[in-house]
Enzyme design. Structure first.
Site, PDB file in Angstrom:
ATOM      1  N   PRO A 207       0.798  -1.255  -0.131  1.00 33.21           N
ATOM      2  CA  PRO A 207      -0.018  -0.113   0.092  1.00 33.21           C
ATOM      3  C   PRO A 207       0.888   1.113   0.026  1.00 33.21           C
ATOM      4  O   PRO A 207       1.916   1.299   0.752  1.00 33.21           O
ATOM      5  CB  PRO A 207      -0.688  -0.123   1.444  1.00 33.21           C
ATOM      6  CG  PRO A 207       0.113  -0.940   2.246  1.00 33.21           C
ATOM      7  CD  PRO A 207       1.027  -1.867   1.322  1.00 33.21           C
TER       8      PRO A 207
ATOM      9  N   CYS B 101       1.833  29.108 -15.357  1.00 25.88           N
ATOM     10  CA  CYS B 101       1.228  29.585 -16.453  1.00 25.88           C
ATOM     11  C   CYS B 101       0.829  28.518 -17.686  1.00 25.88           C
ATOM     12  O   CYS B 101       1.389  28.231 -18.746  1.00 25.88           O
ATOM     13  CB  CYS B 101       2.513  30.418 -17.314  1.00 25.88           C
ATOM     14  SG  CYS B 101       2.616  31.982 -16.299  1.00 25.88           S
ATOM     15  N   GLU B 102      -0.391  27.934 -17.271  1.00 25.85           N
ATOM     16  CA  GLU B 102      -1.037  26.908 -17.932  1.00 25.85           C
ATOM     17  C   GLU B 102      -2.438  26.960 -17.723  1.00 25.85           C
ATOM     18  O   GLU B 102      -2.696  26.986 -16.421  1.00 25.85           O
ATOM     19  CB  GLU B 102      -0.304  25.600 -17.783  1.00 25.85           C
ATOM     20  CG  GLU B 102       0.912  25.507 -18.458  1.00 25.85           C
ATOM     21  CD  GLU B 102       1.398  24.073 -18.682  1.00 25.85           C
ATOM     22  OE1 GLU B 102       0.533  23.121 -19.144  1.00 25.85           O
ATOM     23  OE2 GLU B 102       2.401  23.688 -18.638  1.00 25.85           O
TER      24      GLU B 102
HETATM   25  N1  LLP Z   1       3.270  -1.168  -5.937  1.00 21.64           N
HETATM   26  C1  LLP Z   1       3.535  -0.751  -6.819  1.00 21.64           C
HETATM   27  C2  LLP Z   1       4.291  -1.954  -7.936  1.00 21.64           C
HETATM   28  C3  LLP Z   1       3.175   0.325  -7.597  1.00 21.64           C
HETATM   29  O1  LLP Z   1       3.520   0.554  -8.860  1.00 21.64           O
HETATM   30  C4  LLP Z   1       2.455   1.162  -6.884  1.00 21.64           C
HETATM   31  C5  LLP Z   1       1.816   2.224  -7.341  1.00 21.64           C
HETATM   32  C6  LLP Z   1       2.003   0.708  -5.642  1.00 21.64           C
HETATM   33  C7  LLP Z   1       2.336  -0.671  -4.992  1.00 21.64           C
HETATM   34  C8  LLP Z   1       1.043   1.503  -4.767  1.00 21.64           C
HETATM   35  O2  LLP Z   1       0.030   1.922  -4.981  1.00 21.64           O
HETATM   36  P1  LLP Z   1      -0.950   2.609  -4.156  1.00 21.64           P
HETATM   37  O3  LLP Z   1      -1.361   1.549  -2.994  1.00 21.64           O
HETATM   38  O4  LLP Z   1      -0.461   3.877  -3.680  1.00 21.64           O
HETATM   39  O5  LLP Z   1      -2.257   2.747  -5.071  1.00 21.64           O
HETATM   40  N2  LLP Z   1       0.437   9.030  -9.111  1.00 21.64           N
HETATM   41  C9  LLP Z   1      -0.796   8.183  -8.941  1.00 21.64           C
HETATM   42  C10 LLP Z   1      -0.682   6.942  -8.487  1.00 21.64           C
HETATM   43  C11 LLP Z   1       0.451   5.996  -9.031  1.00 21.64           C
HETATM   44  C12 LLP Z   1       0.882   4.800  -8.612  1.00 21.64           C
HETATM   45  C13 LLP Z   1       1.779   3.934  -8.996  1.00 21.64           C
HETATM   46  N3  LLP Z   1       2.013   2.766  -8.516  1.00 21.64           N
HETATM   47  C14 LLP Z   1      -1.896   9.108  -8.209  1.00 21.64           C
HETATM   48  O6  LLP Z   1      -1.780  10.247  -7.892  1.00 21.64           O
HETATM   49  O7  LLP Z   1      -2.863   8.611  -8.007  1.00 21.64           O
END
Ligand code: LLP
Length: 397
Positions: free
Chosen positions: A263, A331-332
């Site tokens: 997580p 600036c977008e």
């Molecule tokens: N494990 C792997 C291999 C991942 O690529 C990710 C996230 C996670 C775990 C953790 O995922 P989470 O539990 O946080 O959903 N920038 C985007 C989220 C990108 C997530 C990328 N990988 C946002 O702001 O929603």
């Protein structure tokens, strides 16, 4: 969703006064509360916090002290985790499209490396990076709040497809490797446990084809409610169901199998607030723009994924309400935090809280337009404000 209490409001305003805006403020108690929930509902699972969600060293230490491991996707993230005191045995690494030397460094770090492609497996074997390997699978199941973050299925660049399992086994045999781990991550911000459970069930089914597997990682993706219409993930039901699958699988194996999850967002999103000040108000023929002293350089999620973040006016609790578009200073035209959002009518100088910004907020921030990054402040457990700003360039490789 945010529910800012009187005390919190005062503390956030104090942070704005002391450190200036824009500023990220994190609440230690909330991070710890989220960690406790996971341990409570998933007692059979080891957690590897996805460092990319928020790599602040103090945040990492708080999470480590709650009995979590860490997951990294770059040498930099592994270095940050090690510097925060995570033990090598509690680290995992997942990444696509690596240079050979990056794969070498990941192997040397001692982290459990989940290989993302047949090519990575081949390189691992050829470079003799270790006898045991773990594979990241793409089982065709994906989920997420936006297409950019769905990491399972045919449109995703991640993982080894089920159709390639035979070939993966062939490569492993050629190099005398033992496939002891399987991992998947289907996407980010799932609020429906159903899809996470389905993916877990399919992974365990697939694992039956791998007799040496002793480690299964279900990935991250646990969501939090951002918009008022969204409901919390039902962790209790999720945990109870997953427990059944795990027990069944363990029984069928007759040997020790470890289970993990990764997580990111779940631990830190709701603990973080980006505090900004209103610098301008402009009425157009269509919208009332409330200009603030931050932008998508500091919180990219609304511009990149059209993500909803609750916005509260910390300077007033009553007054006229209306619909306002909160826009940043980049600036977008896409630099808008909220469009025609119903809220208390603000005035220039008011301080606004952009809530649920603790995950993928500062970690995705940039100095675009050559503006400095916001400071990062922690509300410690005893309610004190601690400046925990760090220079991410120290870790970036
Ligand atoms: N494990 C792997 C291999 C991942 O690529 C990710 C996230 C996670 C775990 C953790 O995922 P989470 O539990 O946080 O959903 N920038 C985007 C989220 C990108 C997530 C990328 N990988 C946002 O702001 O929603």
């Amino acid at each position: 969703m945010s529910n800012i209490s009187g005390i919190e409001r005062e503390t956030l305003l104090q942070a704005a006064r002391r450190f200036g805006t824009p500023v990220y403020v994190y609440n230690q108690s909330k991070i710890e509360e989220q960690c406790l929930k996971l341990h409570k509902y998933f007692p059979d699972v080891a957690f590897h916090y996805a460092v990319k969600a928020n790599a602040n060293p103090d945040v990492l230490r708080i999470i480590r002290k709650q009995g979590m491991g860490a997951e990294g996707v770059s040498e930099g993230e592994l270095a940050a985790a090690l510097a925060a005191g995570f033990k090598k045995k509690d680290l995992s690494f997942t990444c696509s499209n690596l240079r050979e030397e990056e794969l070498r460094a990941a192997a040397a770090s001692g982290a459990r490396v989940h290989l993302d492609s047949l090519n990575q497996l081949e390189v691992w074997g050829r470079l003799k990076l270790g006898k045991e390997v773990s594979l990241r699978l793409n089982q065709g199941i994906g989920a997420g709040h936006h297409k950019h973050v769905i990491t399972g299925g045919p449109d995703s660049k991640f993982g080894i497809g089920l159709e390639d399992i035979a070939e993966a086994k062939g490569i492993a045999k050629k190099y005398n490797l033992s496939i002891t781990g399987l991992q998947q991550h289907i996407g980010s911000n799932a609020l429906d446990a159903g899809i996470l459970l389905k993916a877990a069930r399919v992974l365990l089914k697939t694992a039956a084809q791998f007799e040496d597997v002793t480690h299964i990682d279900f990935g991250g993706g646990l969501g939090i409610p951002y918009a008022p219409s969204e409901k919390e993930l039902d962790l209790k039901a999720f945990g109870a169901e997953l427990k059944k699958y795990i027990h069944e699988f363990k029984k069928s194996r007759g040997k020790t199998v470890e289970f993990a999850m990764e997580p990111g967002r779940f631990l830190v999103a709701e603990a973080g607030t980006l505090i900004v000040s209103v610098t301008d108000i402009k009425q157009t023929t269509k919208h009332t723009f409330v200009g603030v002293d931050s932008g998508f350089n500091h919180l990219l999620r609304p511009a990149l994924y059209a993500s909803y973040h609750p916005i509260e006016n910390l300077s007033r609790t009553r007054g006229k309400r209306g619909r306002f578009s909160v826009a940043g200073n980049v600036c977008e035209s896409g630099d808008v935090f909220a469009t025609d959002r119903e809220m208390l009518a603000p005035d220039i100088g008011d301080v606004l809280a952009i809530c649920n910004a603790g995950a993928y907020g500062f970690s995705m921030a940039s100095t675009y337009n050559l503006r400095v990054l916001p400071k990062e402040i922690l509300i410690t457990k005893d309610g004190k404000l601690k400046n925990i700003s760090f220079d991410s360039a120290l870790f970036a490789r």
